[in-house]
Write an enzyme that holds these catalytic residues in place. Sequence first.
Site, PDB file in Angstrom:
ATOM      1  N   GLY A  14       0.616  -1.364   0.009  1.00  0.00           N
ATOM      2  CA  GLY A  14       0.024  -0.036   0.035  1.00  0.00           C
ATOM      3  C   GLY A  14       0.703   1.176   0.158  1.00  0.00           C
ATOM      4  O   GLY A  14       0.386   2.257   0.295  1.00  0.00           O
ATOM      5  N   SER A  20       1.751   8.308   2.036  1.00  0.00           N
ATOM      6  CA  SER A  20       0.978   6.952   2.185  1.00  0.00           C
ATOM      7  C   SER A  20       1.088   6.625   3.891  1.00  0.00           C
ATOM      8  O   SER A  20       2.362   6.357   4.305  1.00  0.00           O
ATOM      9  CB  SER A  20       1.626   5.722   1.309  1.00  0.00           C
ATOM     10  OG  SER A  20       1.450   6.094  -0.011  1.00  0.00           O
ATOM     11  N   ASP A  66      -1.126  -6.254  -7.705  1.00  0.00           N
ATOM     12  CA  ASP A  66      -2.451  -5.353  -7.779  1.00  0.00           C
ATOM     13  C   ASP A  66      -3.110  -6.298  -7.127  1.00  0.00           C
ATOM     14  O   ASP A  66      -3.333  -7.760  -7.166  1.00  0.00           O
ATOM     15  CB  ASP A  66      -3.071  -5.371  -9.234  1.00  0.00           C
ATOM     16  CG  ASP A  66      -4.380  -4.783  -9.370  1.00  0.00           C
ATOM     17  OD1 ASP A  66      -4.916  -5.022  -8.562  1.00  0.00           O
ATOM     18  OD2 ASP A  66      -4.368  -4.142 -10.453  1.00  0.00           O
ATOM     19  N   VAL A  67      -4.002  -6.123  -5.926  1.00  0.00           N
ATOM     20  CA  VAL A  67      -4.713  -7.159  -4.960  1.00  0.00           C
ATOM     21  C   VAL A  67      -5.784  -7.632  -5.469  1.00  0.00           C
ATOM     22  O   VAL A  67      -6.568  -8.696  -5.164  1.00  0.00           O
ATOM     23  CB  VAL A  67      -4.914  -6.353  -3.576  1.00  0.00           C
ATOM     24  CG1 VAL A  67      -3.800  -5.894  -2.744  1.00  0.00           C
ATOM     25  CG2 VAL A  67      -5.960  -5.389  -3.835  1.00  0.00           C
ATOM     26  N   ALA A  98     -12.134   3.271  -4.497  1.00  0.00           N
ATOM     27  CA  ALA A  98     -13.395   3.478  -4.824  1.00  0.00           C
ATOM     28  C   ALA A  98     -13.495   4.243  -6.069  1.00  0.00           C
ATOM     29  O   ALA A  98     -12.515   5.384  -6.211  1.00  0.00           O
ATOM     30  CB  ALA A  98     -14.557   3.746  -3.826  1.00  0.00           C
ATOM     31  N   TYR A 159     -18.321   9.618   2.580  1.00  0.00           N
ATOM     32  CA  TYR A 159     -17.442   8.280   2.490  1.00  0.00           C
ATOM     33  C   TYR A 159     -18.037   7.365   1.564  1.00  0.00           C
ATOM     34  O   TYR A 159     -17.450   6.507   1.276  1.00  0.00           O
ATOM     35  CB  TYR A 159     -16.620   8.099   3.761  1.00  0.00           C
ATOM     36  CG  TYR A 159     -15.818   7.609   4.075  1.00  0.00           C
ATOM     37  CD1 TYR A 159     -14.527   8.218   3.855  1.00  0.00           C
ATOM     38  CD2 TYR A 159     -15.814   6.233   4.389  1.00  0.00           C
ATOM     39  CE1 TYR A 159     -13.267   7.533   3.935  1.00  0.00           C
ATOM     40  CE2 TYR A 159     -14.686   5.467   4.426  1.00  0.00           C
ATOM     41  CZ  TYR A 159     -13.304   5.896   4.243  1.00  0.00           C
ATOM     42  OH  TYR A 159     -12.127   5.411   4.514  1.00  0.00           O
ATOM     43  N   LYS A 166     -15.070  -0.401   4.589  1.00  0.00           N
ATOM     44  CA  LYS A 166     -14.501  -0.422   5.963  1.00  0.00           C
ATOM     45  C   LYS A 166     -15.306  -1.163   6.824  1.00  0.00           C
ATOM     46  O   LYS A 166     -14.785  -1.942   7.673  1.00  0.00           O
ATOM     47  CB  LYS A 166     -14.123   1.004   6.324  1.00  0.00           C
ATOM     48  CG  LYS A 166     -13.437   1.764   5.757  1.00  0.00           C
ATOM     49  CD  LYS A 166     -11.880   1.102   5.403  1.00  0.00           C
ATOM     50  CE  LYS A 166     -10.774   2.037   4.772  1.00  0.00           C
ATOM     51  NZ  LYS A 166      -9.530   1.342   4.513  1.00  0.00           N
ATOM     52  N   THR A 197      -3.359  12.365   2.495  1.00  0.00           N
ATOM     53  CA  THR A 197      -2.955  11.324   1.771  1.00  0.00           C
ATOM     54  C   THR A 197      -3.566  11.430   0.386  1.00  0.00           C
ATOM     55  O   THR A 197      -4.536  12.214   0.104  1.00  0.00           O
ATOM     56  CB  THR A 197      -2.912   9.943   2.179  1.00  0.00           C
ATOM     57  OG1 THR A 197      -4.252   9.734   1.949  1.00  0.00           O
ATOM     58  CG2 THR A 197      -2.353   9.717   3.561  1.00  0.00           C
ATOM     59  N   LEU A 198      -2.768  10.675  -0.625  1.00  0.00           N
ATOM     60  CA  LEU A 198      -3.586  10.642  -1.941  1.00  0.00           C
ATOM     61  C   LEU A 198      -4.864  10.107  -2.027  1.00  0.00           C
ATOM     62  O   LEU A 198      -5.660  10.847  -2.535  1.00  0.00           O
ATOM     63  CB  LEU A 198      -2.649   9.793  -2.914  1.00  0.00           C
ATOM     64  CG  LEU A 198      -2.674   9.584  -4.377  1.00  0.00           C
ATOM     65  CD1 LEU A 198      -2.563  10.972  -4.882  1.00  0.00           C
ATOM     66  CD2 LEU A 198      -2.055   8.691  -4.855  1.00  0.00           C
TER      67      LEU A 198
END
Length: 259
Positions: A14, A20, A66-67, A98, A159, A166, A197-198
Amino acid sequence: MGDLVAGRTALVVGVANKRSLAWGIAQRLDAEGARVVLTYQNERTERDVRRLGETLTGIAGFLPMDVQDDAQVTSAVAGAAEMLGGGIDVLVHAVAFARAEDLGGRYVDTPRDGFQLAVDVSAYSLTALARTAEPFMRGRDAAIVTLSYIAAERAVPGYNVMGIAKSTLESIVRYLAWDLGPEGIRVNAVSAGPVRTLAARSIPGFGDMAGAAAARSPLRREVDADEVADGALFLCSPLARGVTGHVLYVDAGFHAMGL
Ligand code: NAP
């Protein structure tokens, strides 16, 4: 510099750039004596991840993952175990995604494919990683740590589908803790307060969300990536040897408030 995880081996998934949360965790693991393998999602981020990772004292290698690609998960986990001398003591999962159009607006408008994508990348991936890593982690007093957010248990406007992801992620933490406990593998999450973060920048209204959280938190401030990394380090270390299936809030106390 300490020795909380001296001689331990870690696979960190990640890292995208220096902001990050995974990079903060990798640095803390490194500073406390771990050897570290970093993954990168694609060629776009490979150069940045390598440049950062090469500054670590205990860097053992870099691998693509790539997960969403089972073959890549399998080869990266096996490759990491080999680079780390055969076993993995710590697995850090700090991955979420997302589509922009599925964040902001109304959750009720989320289409099936956007829902599946968000939950697949941001939650199911922990299951795939844990299952693949299990043979390399068993019997080593090992630790898996993932990153969550308060939107797992409260509705946070904007969100949206990531909140559902989550919630799923935190539930997965509990089921994995039960399954993997007999193997000597602990599974926990850090629920972090907002950090710029990004991934955070892709949440519409993130600045307002962070400001509101800071104003309403007992500590009256935001948290930073170093504080999140320290929480993750604790969960990965022998100090947390009796802790599993847990969500540790590193959010300046925001979760404790009703208003
Ligand atoms: P980040 O630096 O953008 O990290 C997100 C990571 O997920 C990136 O490295 C990204 O890689 C990776 N990723 C996305 N899709 C992937 C895929 N299919 N395969 C492999 N990797 C993939 O942002 P971050 O804030 O540190 O996020 C890390 C974790 O912390 C996330 O789970 C996030 O939800 C959680 N979190 C963040 C905050 C916050 O306020 N920042 C608060 C609570 C929890 P690429 O960039 O290369 O696509």
